[in-house]
Design a protein around this motif. Sequence first.
Motif, PDB file in Angstrom:
ATOM      1  N   TRP A   6     -31.611  14.086 -38.652  1.00  0.00           N
ATOM      2  CA  TRP A   6     -32.375  13.353 -39.662  1.00  0.00           C
ATOM      3  C   TRP A   6     -33.696  13.305 -38.745  1.00  0.00           C
ATOM      4  N   ALA A  41     -44.015   6.750 -36.638  1.00  0.00           N
ATOM      5  CA  ALA A  41     -43.784   5.864 -38.607  1.00  0.00           C
ATOM      6  C   ALA A  41     -44.779   5.404 -39.674  1.00  0.00           C
ATOM      7  N   THR A  50     -32.492  -0.040 -30.105  1.00  0.00           N
ATOM      8  CA  THR A  50     -32.313   1.752 -30.742  1.00  0.00           C
ATOM      9  C   THR A  50     -30.322   1.774 -30.721  1.00  0.00           C
ATOM     10  N   SER A  80     -29.206  -1.038 -32.473  1.00  0.00           N
ATOM     11  CA  SER A  80     -29.319  -0.900 -34.205  1.00  0.00           C
ATOM     12  C   SER A  80     -28.015   0.282 -34.266  1.00  0.00           C
ATOM     13  N   TRP A 106     -33.826   6.211 -41.065  1.00  0.00           N
ATOM     14  CA  TRP A 106     -33.188   5.071 -40.714  1.00  0.00           C
ATOM     15  C   TRP A 106     -32.135   5.532 -39.738  1.00  0.00           C
ATOM     16  N   THR A 139     -34.579  11.402 -43.853  1.00  0.00           N
ATOM     17  CA  THR A 139     -35.023  10.152 -43.931  1.00  0.00           C
ATOM     18  C   THR A 139     -35.044   9.366 -41.749  1.00  0.00           C
ATOM     19  N   ASP A 164     -38.642  13.190 -40.109  1.00  0.00           N
ATOM     20  CA  ASP A 164     -39.505  12.016 -41.105  1.00  0.00           C
ATOM     21  C   ASP A 164     -40.343  13.291 -42.118  1.00  0.00           C
ATOM     22  N   GLN A 215     -29.451   2.769 -40.491  1.00  0.00           N
ATOM     23  CA  GLN A 215     -28.515   3.049 -41.281  1.00  0.00           C
ATOM     24  C   GLN A 215     -27.682   4.209 -41.976  1.00  0.00           C
ATOM     25  N   SER A 216     -28.977   5.132 -42.060  1.00  0.00           N
ATOM     26  CA  SER A 216     -29.062   6.439 -43.044  1.00  0.00           C
ATOM     27  C   SER A 216     -28.089   7.291 -41.469  1.00  0.00           C
TER      28      SER A 216
END
Length: 674
Positions: A105, A8, A158, A161, A129, A127, A107, A131-132
């Motif tokens: 997803w 990241a 993970t 999350s 994340w 993204t 980066d 959350q996304s």
Amino acid sequence: MHPPQWIAAWVLLLHGCATGSATTDVRDCSVDPPYLPPTATNTTAQLAALRAAMRAHRVQAYIVPSTDAHMSEYIAERDSRLGWLTGFTGSAGTGVVTQDKAALWTDSRYWTQAERQMDCNWELQRTVWIQSIGLWILEAVPAGGNIGLDPFLFSIDTWNSYSQALHGSGRTLLPIETNLVDQVWGDQRPPPASGEIYSLPAAFTGSSWQDKVAGIRQQMEQHVRRPTAVLLSGLEETAWLFNLRGDDIPYNPVFYSYTLLTNTSISLFVDVPRLSPSVQQSLQADCPGPLCVELREYGQARAHLRRYAQGNVTIWLGTEYTTYGLYSVIPQEKLLETSYSPVMLAKAVKNAKEQELLRAAHVRDAVAVIQYLLWLEKMVPQGQVDEFLGAQHIDALRRAQEHNRGPSFQSISASGLNAALAHYSPSNGSSRKLSADEMYLSDTGGQYLDGTTDITRTVHWGAPTPLQKEAYTRVLMGNIDLSRLVFPPNTAGRTVESFARRALWEVGLNYGHGTGHGIGNFLSVHEWPVGFQSNNVPLAAGMFTSIEPGYYRDGEFGIRIEDVALVVEAKTKHQSEEKPFLTFEVVSLVPYDRNLIDLSLLSPEQIQYLNAYYKTIRARVGPELQRQQLEEEYSWLQRNTEPFPLDSTATATATMSTVALASVLSTLLTGLQA
């Protein structure tokens, strides 16, 4: 080179690179019919097969990550599930498939690559994340739906999350131990590794595996929780503990395995027939007894762990490398959780013999890099070298060195604007010619029986622009400032990392990646948990880390100067702590490009450091070049390590630079003590 689990850290840098260098050779899903470049993969059949398997398992969405069951940075082709399903071959990404949608997803390093490789079955979510991903799933899957995933491909953090992102939504996170991608991949999936697992010769090990086991057991006894066992899931952990190596993962001499080390027994879970006879004899020479290694099949790890966890036990594990699939079979009250296992931390601090081994590997590695730089000087002006040929040539030069076992990562050979892409690696079909009018960045490394190397040099054979020369010099100043820094014991790398950026910050420049990563003894080129990030452990004597500041100008050029350095005790005038202060000893031994250095920007202290460094290079690499009868390379080395003059221009900048450096140090140490 960029460290795998610090992926990241490159996001800021490549945001501009991925968007600013747009090309028509990407998919266009807005037209009818959609435009797909020849690099795109048709994934219709893969998705249809996966969706059928999802229906059979009654899941409405399925999550596919880009890692393997050991949280490895590099993965085998067999574990490239996301690549097979999407066509996207980047090293970081997550795919989610429903019955009527599919999304990836990743980066910003990989946005353009994804648009080139994926067909229009896939949405690209720009993204990473979780959350996304969770929000997308909530929109795509109605309440009451099941979200399937393989629990052996997700770390504990993970998994938690995802669980948190879906908590209270009416959707269920459902672990499915049969990997659905593997199921539909079928016999087209690459076969498992079959190479021999072998012992590292004693001459290339820091201590015997029996001594390492004894050291870990001593830590278990001294811990306040008195754990009865340590679970090892990271592939480097088992390889280091037993002094074994394999070839299951590209560029990394490791093999698929788990270890359960208790205070009275040792269980190694591995493809047993692949162990060489000498390995089996070594591991079982003391059977029965506490140093008898019980050899068990790789697939038995979870069942054995479940049985062991039923007793009166406490199991110590590192959460960074343990998957939820193993973690979930251990009752919470029987867990001792730390970010990293005691083996991972012990491996990070090299003993005196391991330090000498790594130093020796860097001497021979310097020979290969010097050969390469001389070859480029002669060949580039003739227009006979492109990026791909350059990468092949440096790999070949390393292979000719004693104890070499191949590259430690895919060589980065980048000319001109390609050097602004930090992860750029050339291919045979797409490769720029090297030009004397452009900057060239070479980030390469080797695997040797005595150590792993990683070095970056940026050069220019013609007339660099004033900006290129200033930027290079300021990157070099950052490298020097961090390399010569003296700092208190137990200092976190993130506390001193900004010293590598100070000279760039002074003129409004910066770089968006991390400043360094640990490195192994014939193991990973990115060895955690050493480095300069927030989740790295404090620096300690015996640790090796890269120091690699850079500067990247999108669409024009890129600069990176990377050395590997050993953390050592500093010789200070006063000793105000119980433990000595620390500093770095640079073990990479290749001179920098004199054509790009603006001496007027350097302080006398920085010039003195350079001259001392060059004296060390001459003393260590010169004799090796002569031993190998490389007289032309020896002459090149002598020319390129001539001492720099300490003139009045540099002296004039000294006061300002010293004051600025002292100010940064004061601020950082105040924060350290707070």
